[in-house]
Design an enzyme around this catalytic site. Structure first.
Site, PDB file in Angstrom:
ATOM      1  N   LYS A  98     -44.181  23.919  -6.321  1.00 32.93           N
ATOM      2  CA  LYS A  98     -43.542  22.694  -4.824  1.00 32.93           C
ATOM      3  C   LYS A  98     -43.709  23.806  -3.526  1.00 32.93           C
ATOM      4  CE  LYS A  98     -39.452  22.980  -6.347  1.00 32.93           C
ATOM      5  NZ  LYS A  98     -39.255  23.391  -7.843  1.00 32.93           N
ATOM      6  N   THR A  99     -43.826  24.826  -3.177  1.00 28.38           N
ATOM      7  CA  THR A  99     -43.992  25.569  -2.081  1.00 28.38           C
ATOM      8  C   THR A  99     -45.969  25.820  -2.404  1.00 28.38           C
ATOM      9  OG1 THR A  99     -42.647  26.967  -2.793  1.00 28.38           O
ATOM     10  CG2 THR A  99     -44.300  27.251  -0.769  1.00 28.38           C
ATOM     11  N   ASP A 143     -37.294  25.188   1.210  1.00 25.51           N
ATOM     12  CA  ASP A 143     -37.032  25.351   0.101  1.00 25.51           C
ATOM     13  C   ASP A 143     -35.280  25.749  -0.164  1.00 25.51           C
ATOM     14  OD1 ASP A 143     -37.241  26.043  -2.233  1.00 25.51           O
ATOM     15  OD2 ASP A 143     -37.795  28.194  -2.701  1.00 25.51           O
ATOM     16  N   THR A 192     -34.895  22.885  -7.195  1.00 25.26           N
ATOM     17  CA  THR A 192     -34.254  22.259  -7.923  1.00 25.26           C
ATOM     18  C   THR A 192     -33.239  21.200  -9.109  1.00 25.26           C
ATOM     19  OG1 THR A 192     -33.248  24.045  -8.243  1.00 25.26           O
ATOM     20  CG2 THR A 192     -35.313  24.522  -8.516  1.00 25.26           C
ATOM     21  N   ARG A 251     -46.860  29.240 -11.863  1.00 18.27           N
ATOM     22  CA  ARG A 251     -46.470  30.848 -11.819  1.00 18.27           C
ATOM     23  C   ARG A 251     -46.286  31.922 -12.998  1.00 18.27           C
ATOM     24  NH1 ARG A 251     -40.774  30.561  -9.240  1.00 18.27           N
ATOM     25  NH2 ARG A 251     -42.251  30.111  -7.099  1.00 18.27           N
TER      26      ARG A 251
END
Ligand code: ADE
Length: 362
Positions: A98-99, A143, A192, A251
């Protein structure tokens, strides 16, 4: 694209009256914590920037094809109109990019991306400070946006809709409302827990996109790309082995790859094959499905403590000494996706596949 931190000394938006209005009430409208990616504190122990493996352009971004397509069209149309991109809400489990996607969007649009998270926007002046300092068409990435407090959320509504801040100036009987124009900007919200967002906030996003767990082929390609950037000689079978064991999450794939690299370096292995990946990841107790000791402890607690369920989330969280919100948003999604557990109205239930996996792990 530059990512600028708080206290960067940038001037305010230049909107007439901004400083004067802020001066009336928000004298010290300081900006809250804004992340500076690529700065020394975001370096890994191995000296490589933590974000060095992130793709920077849409072309380099692997997987999430629907997301890429939707955002690619939006970026192109926005660029041709010379406007700010519509506000974007990205939701899904952690670690899926997302980032990264927010940074890619900023790069594609040729603007800065300022990164913060909802818990850092505790006081009204935190979000006001950020918004008045935005330049036209810049991105503001928030976020964990489901954690915004009510006041911050209500300040965002006119900011998102009309690029305007509605502020109260003065106190008590002399209090007056003032409307302050801000630069047209794009809010990229990430969460999330999309279900925890209020509907007025959700409705103000023009683009709402879910990020999915990545498939094996995409993960293998991501691992091979990362290996190239890290200058590793990784066989494609070895990349597939990392892909199988990273819980569908880039990640984690990149993190595992760094651990494999350590084992290869210490063992003096030039070329990395699947057997070496297996050896390295077994050392870190990551099993064949990518579950770690923490996941297995959850499944074991369900089986041994509650006969496989149904058992409530709170009970499981208490048994593991874990926060129920983290358990639900971070640990469970992959176990659900793999069919190892199910959510039912009466609680969590371990599936036959979950029992079989525990048997194999034992
Ligand atoms: N590294 C992490 N996520 C990635 C992605 N989606 N594409 C390419 N490289 C990545």
């Amino acid at each position: 694209m530059a990512i600028v931190s708080s206290g960067s000394g940038r001037p305010s938006s230049g909107q007439p009256g901004a400083e004067r209005l802020l001066g009336a009430r928000l004298v010290d409208a300081a900006e809250p914590e804004v992340t500076e990616l690529g700065q020394p504190d975001s370096f890994q122990a191995d000296g490589l920037p933590a974000d060095s493996l992130r793709p920077r352009r849409l072309q380099e971004y692997i997987g999430q094809s629907e997301l890429r397509q939707v955002l690619g069209i939006a970026v192109e149309a926005t660029r041709s109109r010379g406007e700010a991109l519509d506000h974007v809400l990205l939701y899904g489990p952690p670690g899926l990019g997302k980032t990264t996607m927010a940074l890619v969007l900023a790069e594609e649009l040729g603007v800065r991306c300022r990164i913060t998270s909802a818990p850092a926007l505790e006081r009204p002046r935190d979000i006001v400070g950020l918004l008045v300092n935005l330049q036209p068409r810049e991105l503001l990435f928030i976020d964990e946006i489901h954690r915004l407090n009510r006041v911050a959320e209500e300040l965002l509504y006119p900011a998102m809709e009309d690029f305007r801040l509605d502020l109260t100036v003065g106190k008590g009987t002399t209090a007056r409302s003032r409307s302050l124009p801000i630069a047209p900007f794009t809010l990229v919200g990430a969460t999330t827990r999309a279900g925890s967002l209020s509907s007025p906030l959700r409705d103000r996003f023009g683009l709402i996109q879910r990020l999915e767990f990545y498939g094996l082929d995409d993960l293998q390609a991501i691992v091979l790309r990362a290996a190239g950037l890290l200058d590793l000689d990784l066989e494609s079978g070895a990349a597939l082995e990392v892909a199988r064991r990273c819980r569908g999450t880039p990640r984690i794939a990149n993190r595992l790859l760094r651990r494999v690299r350590d084992v290869a370096a210490v063992g003096g292995h030039g070329r990395i094959n699947a057997a070496l990946v297996d050896q390295a990841l077994s050392l870190h107790r990551v099993d064949g499905l990518g579950l770690d000791a923490h996941d297995r402890r959850l499944l074991s607690l369900m089986l041994e403590g509650y006969g496989g369920g149904p058992v409530g989330l709170e009970t499981l969280a208490a048994g593991l000494g874990e926060d129920p919100v983290t358990l639900e948003a971070v640990v469970e999604p992959f176990l659900l996706q793999q069919g190892l557990l199910q959510r039912t109205p009466r609680g969590r239930v371990l599936t036959d596949a979950g029992r079989a996996h525990l048997g194999r792990a034992a």
